[in-house]
Design a protein around this motif. Structure first.
Motif, mmCIF file in Angstrom:
data_model
loop_
_atom_site.group_PDB
_atom_site.id
_atom_site.type_symbol
_atom_site.label_atom_id
_atom_site.label_comp_id
_atom_site.label_asym_id
_atom_site.label_seq_id
_atom_site.Cartn_x
_atom_site.Cartn_y
_atom_site.Cartn_z
ATOM 1 N N LYS A 296 0.810 -1.243 0.000
ATOM 2 C CA LYS A 296 0.000 0.000 0.000
ATOM 3 C C LYS A 296 0.831 1.276 0.000
ATOM 4 N N LYS A 297 1.917 1.313 0.770
ATOM 5 C CA LYS A 297 2.682 2.555 0.899
ATOM 6 C C LYS A 297 3.823 2.670 -0.115
ATOM 7 N N VAL A 298 3.906 1.679 -0.993
ATOM 8 C CA VAL A 298 4.983 1.690 -1.992
ATOM 9 C C VAL A 298 4.782 2.869 -2.949
ATOM 10 N N THR A 299 5.833 3.650 -3.176
ATOM 11 C CA THR A 299 5.765 4.735 -4.158
ATOM 12 C C THR A 299 6.672 4.452 -5.358
ATOM 13 N N ALA A 300 7.626 3.533 -5.176
ATOM 14 C CA ALA A 300 8.522 3.176 -6.278
ATOM 15 C C ALA A 300 7.729 2.529 -7.408
ATOM 16 N N LYS A 301 8.222 2.706 -8.632
ATOM 17 C CA LYS A 301 7.682 1.941 -9.761
ATOM 18 C C LYS A 301 8.300 0.548 -9.705
ATOM 19 N N LEU A 302 7.490 -0.457 -9.907
ATOM 20 C CA LEU A 302 8.022 -1.824 -9.890
ATOM 21 C C LEU A 302 8.133 -2.373 -11.305
ATOM 22 N N LEU A 303 9.200 -3.118 -11.533
ATOM 23 C CA LEU A 303 9.277 -3.970 -12.719
ATOM 24 C C LEU A 303 9.510 -5.388 -12.223
ATOM 25 N N ILE A 304 8.591 -6.266 -12.578
ATOM 26 C CA ILE A 304 8.690 -7.662 -12.132
ATOM 27 C C ILE A 304 8.982 -8.512 -13.357
ATOM 28 N N VAL A 305 10.022 -9.308 -13.277
ATOM 29 C CA VAL A 305 10.408 -10.143 -14.424
ATOM 30 C C VAL A 305 10.403 -11.619 -14.014
ATOM 31 N N GLY A 306 9.744 -12.435 -14.807
ATOM 32 C CA GLY A 306 9.754 -13.886 -14.596
ATOM 33 C C GLY A 306 10.264 -14.583 -15.850
ATOM 34 N N PHE A 307 10.849 -15.761 -15.673
ATOM 35 C CA PHE A 307 11.364 -16.528 -16.815
ATOM 36 C C PHE A 307 10.614 -17.854 -16.929
ATOM 37 N N LYS A 308 10.148 -18.137 -18.131
ATOM 38 C CA LYS A 308 9.318 -19.328 -18.352
ATOM 39 C C LYS A 308 9.998 -20.619 -17.915
ATOM 40 N N SER A 309 11.307 -20.700 -18.103
ATOM 41 C CA SER A 309 12.002 -21.961 -17.819
ATOM 42 C C SER A 309 12.454 -22.078 -16.357
ATOM 43 N N ASP A 310 12.091 -21.103 -15.540
ATOM 44 C CA ASP A 310 12.496 -21.076 -14.126
ATOM 45 C C ASP A 310 11.522 -21.924 -13.308
ATOM 46 N N TRP A 311 12.018 -22.992 -12.695
ATOM 47 C CA TRP A 311 11.105 -23.800 -11.866
ATOM 48 C C TRP A 311 11.350 -23.592 -10.365
ATOM 49 N N LEU A 312 12.355 -22.790 -10.017
ATOM 50 C CA LEU A 312 12.580 -22.469 -8.605
ATOM 51 C C LEU A 312 11.609 -21.370 -8.172
ATOM 52 N N PHE A 313 11.631 -20.251 -8.916
ATOM 53 C CA PHE A 313 10.642 -19.185 -8.729
ATOM 54 C C PHE A 313 9.967 -18.963 -10.075
ATOM 55 N N PRO A 314 9.037 -19.832 -10.434
ATOM 56 C CA PRO A 314 8.429 -19.753 -11.765
ATOM 57 C C PRO A 314 7.642 -18.452 -11.959
ATOM 58 N N PRO A 315 7.320 -18.100 -13.206
ATOM 59 C CA PRO A 315 6.619 -16.848 -13.517
ATOM 60 C C PRO A 315 5.394 -16.589 -12.636
ATOM 61 N N GLU A 316 4.712 -17.646 -12.230
ATOM 62 C CA GLU A 316 3.514 -17.476 -11.389
ATOM 63 C C GLU A 316 3.833 -16.679 -10.130
ATOM 64 N N ARG A 317 5.032 -16.886 -9.575
ATOM 65 C CA ARG A 317 5.416 -16.165 -8.354
ATOM 66 C C ARG A 317 5.511 -14.661 -8.631
ATOM 67 N N SER A 331 2.217 1.537 -9.108
ATOM 68 C CA SER A 331 2.715 1.438 -10.477
ATOM 69 C C SER A 331 3.619 0.214 -10.623
ATOM 70 N N SER A 332 3.216 -0.707 -11.472
ATOM 71 C CA SER A 332 3.979 -1.944 -11.610
ATOM 72 C C SER A 332 3.795 -2.549 -12.984
ATOM 73 N N SER A 333 4.870 -3.066 -13.559
ATOM 74 C CA SER A 333 4.775 -3.797 -14.825
ATOM 75 C C SER A 333 5.310 -5.204 -14.624
ATOM 76 N N TYR A 334 4.708 -6.133 -15.343
ATOM 77 C CA TYR A 334 5.174 -7.517 -15.281
ATOM 78 C C TYR A 334 5.658 -7.936 -16.664
ATOM 79 N N LEU A 335 6.807 -8.546 -16.687
ATOM 80 C CA LEU A 335 7.391 -8.986 -17.956
ATOM 81 C C LEU A 335 7.755 -10.462 -17.852
ATOM 82 N N GLU A 336 7.258 -11.246 -18.803
ATOM 83 C CA GLU A 336 7.616 -12.663 -18.797
ATOM 84 C C GLU A 336 8.531 -12.928 -19.979
ATOM 85 N N LEU A 337 9.677 -13.495 -19.700
ATOM 86 C CA LEU A 337 10.652 -13.775 -20.746
ATOM 87 C C LEU A 337 10.844 -15.277 -20.896
#
Lengths: 363, 363
Positions: A296-317, A331-337
């Motif tokens: 709630k109090k976050v003011t930073a812009k977030l960029l979240i990146v997930g990788f399809k082949s990652d099974w430790l922290f898969p994109p769903e996380r 403000s946040s963007s999600y990018l799946e690579l």
């Protein structure tokens, strides 16, 4: 690229999340590039659990920094524009105060007496570093894996001191399987006869076998099954280059080699401390398990990146963080690579990944 | 249910795939139900790598057989109709000849001198058992995981002696990741100071810690991440029921408990032998890596079952067998089931699974 390595001592100490305190501590810190006049171009990069301050450039022995593909002149994190600050984490074993350091109170090596460290403790110590450097806020905090967890914690804990957070190949909390895999690694270390309940250095020994087995397991979780099949498949290791005669397959030889190398440079107590910090990371916990409330109090812009082949922290996380960010209206963007290297994909530059990081830093 | 346990001795011995020989060997065998007059109702069930001859019913200590949910009167494998034969595999540690047995030539325990055993060796020894029982052919050979590999090998090696093969939660060969995970388990065992290069029994000791860590890791691969999250999540273990004070989370406690129990009943050399057999299984190898060519002479009907939540041998592995079967023009069906328990799903009865097995045996 201007680069500097400095040991920063914080003689006022730190009170940790557990309530325990360190009366004084050091952070080994690399910086790349130059701080501009208005001190607005500082970026904090946070390393993953076996990483160090050496994020970019090459050391004297020719070893590249862990994020050298992304940090440097005209790279995604452009050191012609940004002043990159890369500390070795508190509790680690590459120069910052940790279990292999001497405890000032006892004059002996900490060993098992070193306190538990949390992701929040890292963020607090990094905030002290920010202050010591005379900077008001980071243009960005970013990192992969456990480094991404620190970036997320930064955005939550110090909203006034961070403009952007890059949360890459990470999760808002470890899964049951993540914890389970870490526990097997810890078990390997603890049951090594040379572990001495963590006081191996006082006994002039080291739990090398346990640490090696722990790393072999962890290494599998960093790679994708597909990538392993492509790279090693079921190929038999040629006899001349076998690390020992118990090895049949190339993949065994590779893991043996990697585990052996790692066990020569890393510390066993640090391994346990770092995996515990990862297991226990859960910023939503204090908010009735509602991540959206934690954000709630976050003011930073977030960029979240997930990788399809990652099974430790898969994109769903990553998507879980993005969903919570949307619910809390930040403000946040999600990018799946695609990613070719599983969890380790965050370490390797590729065009789309680099362009997105670069654009995020410019935004 | 009529049930019998018998130790069968094969005093003519066996020549193994490696060329090594055992001059004599025993198989501990359970049977459930009765052989009919024309000896057409015999089913061979093959256990997975830590299994035993005890597949159905309950032992004196109340422990159920590993496939008790599927084998019994009016169950999927109906002992009112079928005569179920369940041997403990050669090289295992539950009564059949293996590394903990006495070598007749030396009068000493085999230990590290016990030869490597392959899936084909099991199938050959089971064919000797078939012959000893005076049966011409199995109505079906089936099993899950490493047991499914045996069923596949049976269909390939003895087309005249098998009517049906049930290949469940299995693969035609281990992946690079499978091998890697097994290698970490083997590394844990071998580096236990009590391993003595496999001759621990001659040294009056046992590599219990290494075997425990190996099993903890393997156990994670038998469960699905989703199932672990549902069952344990990030729940903290209550203090009273912690196996030791190093445990924080329920999932850690569970793994510690399971690993400990296993290390009390299983043999370390057997663990290595069984994982090696799994890694090396690759019936297509002799056919220029063309599984469809390996299947050319198969006359048995195949049923291949995969479980969606299985990440050790995911459904794709089963589909590869089905594709090869279609290419070689043999009779084969593929069934994909949801499965709640990951790889272990093959052990648990559910309606669709049971109905399909039952229909397959009737077909």
């Amino acid at each position: 690229m201007k680069s500097q390595r400095e040991l920063h001592t914080f003689s006022s100490g730190i009170i940790l999340e557990t309530g325990e305190a360190l009366s004084s501590f050091d952070l080994m810190v690399d910086t790349y590039g130059e701080l501009n006049n208005d001190k607005s171009n500082a970026i904090l990069v946070c390393h993953a659990f076996s990483g160090s301050h050496h994020a970019a450039g090459s050391s004297d022995d020719g070893k590249s920094g862990w994020w050298d593909e992304l940090i440097g002149p005209n790279k995604a994190i452009d050191t012609n524009k940004f002043f990159v600050v890369s500390p070795n984490n508190l509790g680690s074993c590459f120069g910052s105060t940790g279990p292999i350091s001497i405890c000032p109170e006892t004059g002996e090596v900490y060993g098992k007496a070193f306190p538990a460290i949390s992701v929040l403790d890292w963020v607090n110590s990094q905030e002290m570093l920010l202050s010591k450097l005379g900077i008001n806020s980071w243009a960005c905090v970013l990192g992969g894996s456990l480094g991404g967890m620190q970036a997320l914690q930064w955005a939550i804990t110090f909203p006034d001191k961070i403009q952007r957070a890059g949360i890459i190949a990470a999760a808002a909390k470890a899964s049951s399987q993540n914890i389970a895999l870490n526990e097997v690694s810890r078990e390997s270390i603890r049951k090594d006869v040379n572990f001495h309940e963590g006081d191996y250095l006082k006994n002039d020994t080291f739990p090398k076998s346990g640490l090696k087995a722990a790393r072999m397991l962890a290494h599998i979780t960093y790679l994708s099954e597909e990538n392993m099949n492509k790279r090693f498949g079921r190929k038999i290791q040629d006899v001349e280059s076998r690390v020992d005669d118990l090895v049949d397959y190339e993949v065994e030889n590779y893991l043996q080699y990697k585990g052996e190398k790692f066990s020569q440079v890393f510390d066993a107590n640090t391994y346990i401390l770092m995996t515990r910090a990862m297991d226990d990371f859960d910023p939503a916990k204090k908010f009735d398990n509602e991540l959206k409330d934690a954000l709630k109090k976050v003011t930073a812009k977030l960029l979240i990146v997930g990788f399809k082949s990652d099974w430790l922290f898969p994109p769903e996380r990553g998507k879980e963080i993005q969903l919570a960010a949307m619910q809390s209206g930040i403000s946040s963007s999600y990018l799946e690579l695609e990613g070719q290297q599983g969890h380790d994909s965050f370490l390797f530059g590729n065009e789309r990944y680099q362009k997105n990081i670069e654009a995020f830093l410019r935004s």
